[in-house]
Design an enzyme around this catalytic site. Structure first.
Site, PDB file in Angstrom:
ATOM      1  N   SER A 196      -7.926  -1.772   1.174  1.00 34.63           N
ATOM      2  CA  SER A 196      -8.846  -2.198   2.228  1.00 34.63           C
ATOM      3  C   SER A 196      -9.573  -1.022   2.862  1.00 34.63           C
ATOM      4  O   SER A 196     -10.328  -0.318   2.209  1.00 34.63           O
ATOM      5  CB  SER A 196      -8.088  -3.018   3.273  1.00 34.63           C
ATOM      6  OG  SER A 196      -8.974  -3.589   4.221  1.00 34.63           O
ATOM      7  N   HIS A 197      -9.336  -0.790   4.142  1.00 37.99           N
ATOM      8  CA  HIS A 197     -10.055   0.220   4.920  1.00 37.99           C
ATOM      9  C   HIS A 197      -9.379   1.583   4.859  1.00 37.99           C
ATOM     10  O   HIS A 197      -9.831   2.523   5.521  1.00 37.99           O
ATOM     11  CB  HIS A 197     -10.143  -0.225   6.381  1.00 37.99           C
ATOM     12  CG  HIS A 197      -8.798  -0.487   6.988  1.00 37.99           C
ATOM     13  ND1 HIS A 197      -8.028  -1.565   6.628  1.00 37.99           N
ATOM     14  CD2 HIS A 197      -8.076   0.186   7.912  1.00 37.99           C
ATOM     15  CE1 HIS A 197      -6.897  -1.539   7.315  1.00 37.99           C
ATOM     16  NE2 HIS A 197      -6.894  -0.487   8.093  1.00 37.99           N
ATOM     17  N   SER A 252      -9.555  -6.197  14.536  1.00 36.29           N
ATOM     18  CA  SER A 252      -9.729  -5.084  13.601  1.00 36.29           C
ATOM     19  C   SER A 252     -10.941  -5.318  12.697  1.00 36.29           C
ATOM     20  O   SER A 252     -10.879  -5.118  11.493  1.00 36.29           O
ATOM     21  CB  SER A 252      -8.459  -4.871  12.778  1.00 36.29           C
ATOM     22  OG  SER A 252      -8.084  -6.061  12.122  1.00 36.29           O
ATOM     23  N   ARG A 260       0.833  -1.193   0.000  1.00 33.86           N
ATOM     24  CA  ARG A 260       0.000   0.000   0.000  1.00 33.86           C
ATOM     25  C   ARG A 260       0.869   1.245   0.000  1.00 33.86           C
ATOM     26  O   ARG A 260       1.770   1.380   0.821  1.00 33.86           O
ATOM     27  CB  ARG A 260      -0.941   0.001   1.210  1.00 33.86           C
ATOM     28  CG  ARG A 260      -1.910  -1.171   1.186  1.00 33.86           C
ATOM     29  CD  ARG A 260      -2.773  -1.249   2.419  1.00 33.86           C
ATOM     30  NE  ARG A 260      -3.564  -2.476   2.409  1.00 33.86           N
ATOM     31  CZ  ARG A 260      -4.351  -2.881   3.390  1.00 33.86           C
ATOM     32  NH1 ARG A 260      -4.456  -2.140   4.487  1.00 33.86           N
ATOM     33  NH2 ARG A 260      -5.019  -4.008   3.304  1.00 33.86           N
ATOM     34  N   THR A 281      -1.516 -11.114  13.922  1.00 40.23           N
ATOM     35  CA  THR A 281      -2.482 -10.407  13.094  1.00 40.23           C
ATOM     36  C   THR A 281      -2.181 -10.671  11.618  1.00 40.23           C
ATOM     37  O   THR A 281      -1.033 -10.650  11.192  1.00 40.23           O
ATOM     38  CB  THR A 281      -2.430  -8.899  13.383  1.00 40.23           C
ATOM     39  OG1 THR A 281      -2.795  -8.679  14.748  1.00 40.23           O
ATOM     40  CG2 THR A 281      -3.382  -8.128  12.490  1.00 40.23           C
ATOM     41  N   GLU A 313     -10.442 -11.359  14.027  1.00 39.91           N
ATOM     42  CA  GLU A 313      -9.424 -10.482  14.588  1.00 39.91           C
ATOM     43  C   GLU A 313     -10.061  -9.197  15.076  1.00 39.91           C
ATOM     44  O   GLU A 313     -11.149  -8.819  14.633  1.00 39.91           O
ATOM     45  CB  GLU A 313      -8.330 -10.194  13.562  1.00 39.91           C
ATOM     46  CG  GLU A 313      -8.827  -9.612  12.261  1.00 39.91           C
ATOM     47  CD  GLU A 313      -7.758  -9.545  11.180  1.00 39.91           C
ATOM     48  OE1 GLU A 313      -6.755 -10.252  11.309  1.00 39.91           O
ATOM     49  OE2 GLU A 313      -7.943  -8.781  10.228  1.00 39.91           O
ATOM     50  N   ASP A 349     -14.405  -6.750   3.317  1.00 37.94           N
ATOM     51  CA  ASP A 349     -14.048  -7.906   4.142  1.00 37.94           C
ATOM     52  C   ASP A 349     -14.212  -7.649   5.641  1.00 37.94           C
ATOM     53  O   ASP A 349     -14.336  -8.589   6.417  1.00 37.94           O
ATOM     54  CB  ASP A 349     -12.642  -8.410   3.832  1.00 37.94           C
ATOM     55  CG  ASP A 349     -11.542  -7.390   4.097  1.00 37.94           C
ATOM     56  OD1 ASP A 349     -11.858  -6.215   4.369  1.00 37.94           O
ATOM     57  OD2 ASP A 349     -10.356  -7.762   4.019  1.00 37.94           O
ATOM     58  N   ARG A 350     -14.224  -6.399   6.068  1.00 37.87           N
ATOM     59  CA  ARG A 350     -14.403  -6.096   7.488  1.00 37.87           C
ATOM     60  C   ARG A 350     -15.871  -5.813   7.795  1.00 37.87           C
ATOM     61  O   ARG A 350     -16.665  -5.539   6.900  1.00 37.87           O
ATOM     62  CB  ARG A 350     -13.546  -4.898   7.903  1.00 37.87           C
ATOM     63  CG  ARG A 350     -12.065  -5.136   7.716  1.00 37.87           C
ATOM     64  CD  ARG A 350     -11.232  -4.015   8.289  1.00 37.87           C
ATOM     65  NE  ARG A 350      -9.806  -4.282   8.099  1.00 37.87           N
ATOM     66  CZ  ARG A 350      -8.838  -3.820   8.868  1.00 37.87           C
ATOM     67  NH1 ARG A 350      -9.126  -3.040   9.887  1.00 37.87           N
ATOM     68  NH2 ARG A 350      -7.577  -4.114   8.628  1.00 37.87           N
ATOM     69  N   LYS A 389     -11.420 -12.898   5.389  1.00 35.08           N
ATOM     70  CA  LYS A 389     -12.484 -12.425   6.258  1.00 35.08           C
ATOM     71  C   LYS A 389     -13.623 -11.943   5.382  1.00 35.08           C
ATOM     72  O   LYS A 389     -13.420 -11.545   4.235  1.00 35.08           O
ATOM     73  CB  LYS A 389     -11.990 -11.347   7.206  1.00 35.08           C
ATOM     74  CG  LYS A 389     -11.181 -10.207   6.613  1.00 35.08           C
ATOM     75  CD  LYS A 389     -10.711  -9.279   7.726  1.00 35.08           C
ATOM     76  CE  LYS A 389      -9.731  -8.226   7.215  1.00 35.08           C
ATOM     77  NZ  LYS A 389      -8.362  -8.768   7.076  1.00 35.08           N
ATOM     78  N   ASP A 395     -13.114  -2.711   0.881  1.00 34.31           N
ATOM     79  CA  ASP A 395     -13.124  -3.890   0.005  1.00 34.31           C
ATOM     80  C   ASP A 395     -14.076  -4.979   0.492  1.00 34.31           C
ATOM     81  O   ASP A 395     -14.058  -6.090  -0.025  1.00 34.31           O
ATOM     82  CB  ASP A 395     -11.718  -4.454  -0.169  1.00 34.31           C
ATOM     83  CG  ASP A 395     -11.135  -5.014   1.122  1.00 34.31           C
ATOM     84  OD1 ASP A 395     -11.474  -4.505   2.194  1.00 34.31           O
ATOM     85  OD2 ASP A 395     -10.321  -5.957   1.045  1.00 34.31           O
ATOM     86  N   ASP A 430     -16.084  -2.310   5.105  1.00 35.30           N
ATOM     87  CA  ASP A 430     -15.006  -1.384   4.772  1.00 35.30           C
ATOM     88  C   ASP A 430     -14.880  -1.265   3.254  1.00 35.30           C
ATOM     89  O   ASP A 430     -15.762  -1.702   2.504  1.00 35.30           O
ATOM     90  CB  ASP A 430     -13.694  -1.841   5.409  1.00 35.30           C
ATOM     91  CG  ASP A 430     -13.183  -3.142   4.820  1.00 35.30           C
ATOM     92  OD1 ASP A 430     -14.000  -3.930   4.294  1.00 35.30           O
ATOM     93  OD2 ASP A 430     -11.960  -3.389   4.872  1.00 35.30           O
TER      94      ASP A 430
END
Length: 664
Positions: free
Chosen positions: A188-189, A468, A89, A439, A466, A374-375, A479, A372, A370
């Site tokens: 991601s987020h 997060s 990233r 993690t 997890e 997954d969260r 996830k 993408d 989030d």
């Protein structure tokens, strides 16, 4: 047969000022020669065609040959391409403005993937992204590098957008199960936009994020590159073409537009009872509000909740993907999902907003994804559920989820080390094997794939999560935000199966408080210090290690008037029970005891998901068995512990930060 010719003899293109060689199939070269021989018969037509292509600034390759030509482009290693816990990233301008940045990283990934594959080549890949700024531009560059490297088939979702869990499902089930991996364009987020973050990660053949061995090999390869393979010429792929449309990039490489939804939705249907969910959530006294945060999960939530489960559009908010996520930070927590927090009747710290008197207007269940997809964040009416509690509740209510119930419950559960021990007490009570990992979802992937990848013990069905805001199961190897939402929808429905329609429903708050009464409450919250200067972050970690892990605690952390004493410190390391690999320096754990003899812990860890600077994460946990003390807000209950830890490690003195960026 391929013939190598100097690039200058075939093409002059101002957009490609690199030294390169061009490789053309013999059939195309023959076509060029035949066109030359017969030029006098159709000079006018040929001239018109050449002129037309010249205006488009692409090579003209007559006689049925591809408009694209394979090229080997000279490059040089670019420093700093070591992936973090989930890919590489960086700020958008790094990817877009640094010459060959995308191509170098993707070439490193492909070289590593080919080296690890038994066939020595990559035939079929998925390329998909979360729709953030620079997604489409990077995708076009990746298509060309894939074609240059001989990837036979690249599968790309219509529109270019696909949630990360959907990508994992597609790797496992699309194309007869022969998809070898995926290049996923996501940060991601993290925020999106011209001055924000962009990222690329690689998922391997079972749908799992690339492990540390893969990412380290890719990083090493990035430091060796002297060239990358690509194709030049030809038009870009139309990402909005109809599903099933094929684009022939070279005679042996094509891009296919695929349905982003079908395989993923089917994987969810294999886990849950859609008929039961459709029936229960059609009741007038229950409702859901889902916040897509303008990320990739939004369209999937629409397909799931509206089209499959028959809910109304009122169930959705911010479910249209936007390149900058509508200016929001697409991280589903109390700080960044503040609009959802308000709509669920909560104060910013997750406690009840006492100004709201009519609770009937509040949704029964609130959830967010989030960037993408997954969260997840889970909340009830005026009630926030921490990710650690959510995981423990799903474990204790596995009978409500067909994926587990049909096979007698989970054969294994796991949590990341910084997550609270709420899962541990449930696993112990229900005799389920428990694993505590560093993690990073890749560590769960090994456990889930123990049998199919390593011919080891079968831990499926498997549940993991997890702190997060990540939760998932073995239906895929990532996830899965919507999976967690469906799990909670199922738990709520099951809790109300014997409640008459005219009686008050059992709420999220009721379910969680009943759980706390049975197992005790693990007060838990996280302080994030984002964008800290990297040197300062390293200094802080080194100080903790030197003074408390390796040093004398009695001398370096004497008792004070808080009554909260540091009694032990260690640095978490992990040996994978599946493949035996070892991972060190995964978090600094400080254990405390208060004047009443109650123990608590604080974990410090540098996050590997940022694009610049460093994020220092401080995790706070304290167990409380007394149910009369369970109603206090976690940030308030843990404030004294947080102050003591912040003082001990000299957070403000070293980082200059007076307070965290986020408390959640």
């Amino acid at each position: 047969m391929k013939i190598i010719l100097p690039f200058s003899t075939l093409l002059r293109n101002s957009a490609l000022q690199y030294r390169m060689k061009i490789i053309l199939p013999f059939s195309i070269l023959s076509g060029i020669l035949l066109e030359s021989v017969s030029a006098f018969t159709h000079a006018s037509t040929l001239g018109q065609r050449t002129q037309a292509y010249s205006k488009r600034n692409v090579p003209f390759l007559p006689r049925g040959g591809s408009l694209y030509a394979t090229v080997e482009v000279e490059t040089a290693p670019i420093q700093g391409m070591r992936p973090g816990t989930s890919g590489l990233r960086k700020k958008v301008e790094v990817w877009s403005d640094t010459q060959n940045y995308v191509e170098n990283f993707v070439q490193s990934l492909l070289d590593t993937a080919k080296q690890r594959d038994p066939t020595g080549k990559i035939d079929t890949l998925i390329v998909a992204g979360d729709g953030r700024y620079y997604n489409n531009e990077a995708m076009q560059r990746i298509f060309r590098v894939c074609a240059g490297n001989g990837v036979n088939k690249v599968l790309v979702p219509k529109g270019g957008i696909m949630s990360t869990p959907a990508v994992s499902a597609a790797i496992r089930d699309l194309d007869g199960g022969f998809v070898q991996g995926a290049i996923v364009l996501t940060a991601s987020h993290n925020p999106g936009g011209p001055r924000e973050d962009f990222g690329i990660k690689y998922n391997e053949g079972l749908g799992q994020p690339a492990g540390e061995e893969f990412t380290e090999a890719a990083y090493d390869r990035s430091l060796e590159l002297v060239s990358y393979s690509s194709v030049t010429g030809g038009p870009d792929v139309n990402l909005n073409a109809d599903i099933g449309t094929t684009f022939q990039i070279t005679p042996s490489s094509l891009v296919v537009i695929i349905d982003p939804f079908e395989v993923y939705i089917n994987s969810l249907k294999s886990c849950f009872d859609f008929d039961m969910l459709r029936s229960f959530w059609s009741r007038n006294d229950v409702s859901i509000l889902f916040d897509g945060m303008h990320g990739a999960g939004g369209p999937f939530a629409r397909r799931l909740l509206i089209e499959e489960l028959g809910m109304s559009e009122d169930a959705l908010m911010r479910c249209n993907p936007l390149p900058d996520f509508g200016g929001c930070h697409p991280d589903p927590n109390l700080t960044y999902a503040d609009e959802l927090v308000k709509k669920m009747g909560m104060a910013p710290d997750g406690s009840a907003d006492e100004s709201i008197k009519d609770l009937t207007v509040l949704p029964t269940l609130g959830a967010a994804n989030d960037g993408d997809g997954d969260r997840n964040m889970i909340a009830g009416s005026q009630f926030f559920v921490t990710p650690s509690d959510s995981l423990a509740l799903i474990c204790d209510n596995w009978e409500a989820i067909p994926h587990f119930a049909q096979r007698g419950g989970p054969n294994g559960v796991a949590r990341s080390m910084p997550s609270s021990a709420a899962l541990d007490v449930v696993a112990q009570a229900r005799s389920i094997p428990l694993f505590i990992t560093p993690t990073g979802w890749k560590f769960f992937g090994n456990l889930m794939s123990s049998k199919e990848l390593f011919d080891g013990k079968d831990y499926t069905p498997f549940l993991c999560g997890e702190e997060s805001f990540g939760t998932g199961s073995d239906h895929i190897r990532e996830k899965d935000g919507l999976w967690a939402v469906l799990a909670w929808m199922s738990i709520i429905a099951n809790a109300n199966k014997d409640v008459p329609a005219n009686e008050p429903v059992v709420t999220v708050k009721d379910i969680v408080k009943k759980h706390w009464k049975k197992y005790g409450r693990h007060f838990y919250c996280r302080y994030d210090y984002e964008g800290v200067e990297s040197g300062a972050a390293d200094t802080l970690v080194d100080r903790i290690r030197e003074l408390f892990v390796d040093g004398n605690i009695a001398e370096n952390a004497p008792s004070d008037n808080t009554g909260i004493d540091l009694i032990h410190a260690e640095e978490f390391a992990y040996e994978d029970p599946v493949d035996g690999s070892k991972t060190s320096k995964q978090g600094l754990v400080l254990q405390f005891k208060n004047s009443l003899g109650d123990t608590s812990r604080v974990v410090f860890r540098l996050s590997g998901t940022g694009s610049s600077g460093a994020t220092i994460r401080m995790y706070l946990e304290q167990y409380e068995k007394d149910s009369t003390k369970h109603d206090e807000s976690a940030p308030i209950a843990l404030r004294a512990l947080a102050d003591r830890a912040i003082s001990l490690v000299a957070m403000q003195e070293i980082t200059g930060r007076e307070k965290p960026t986020v408390i959640t």
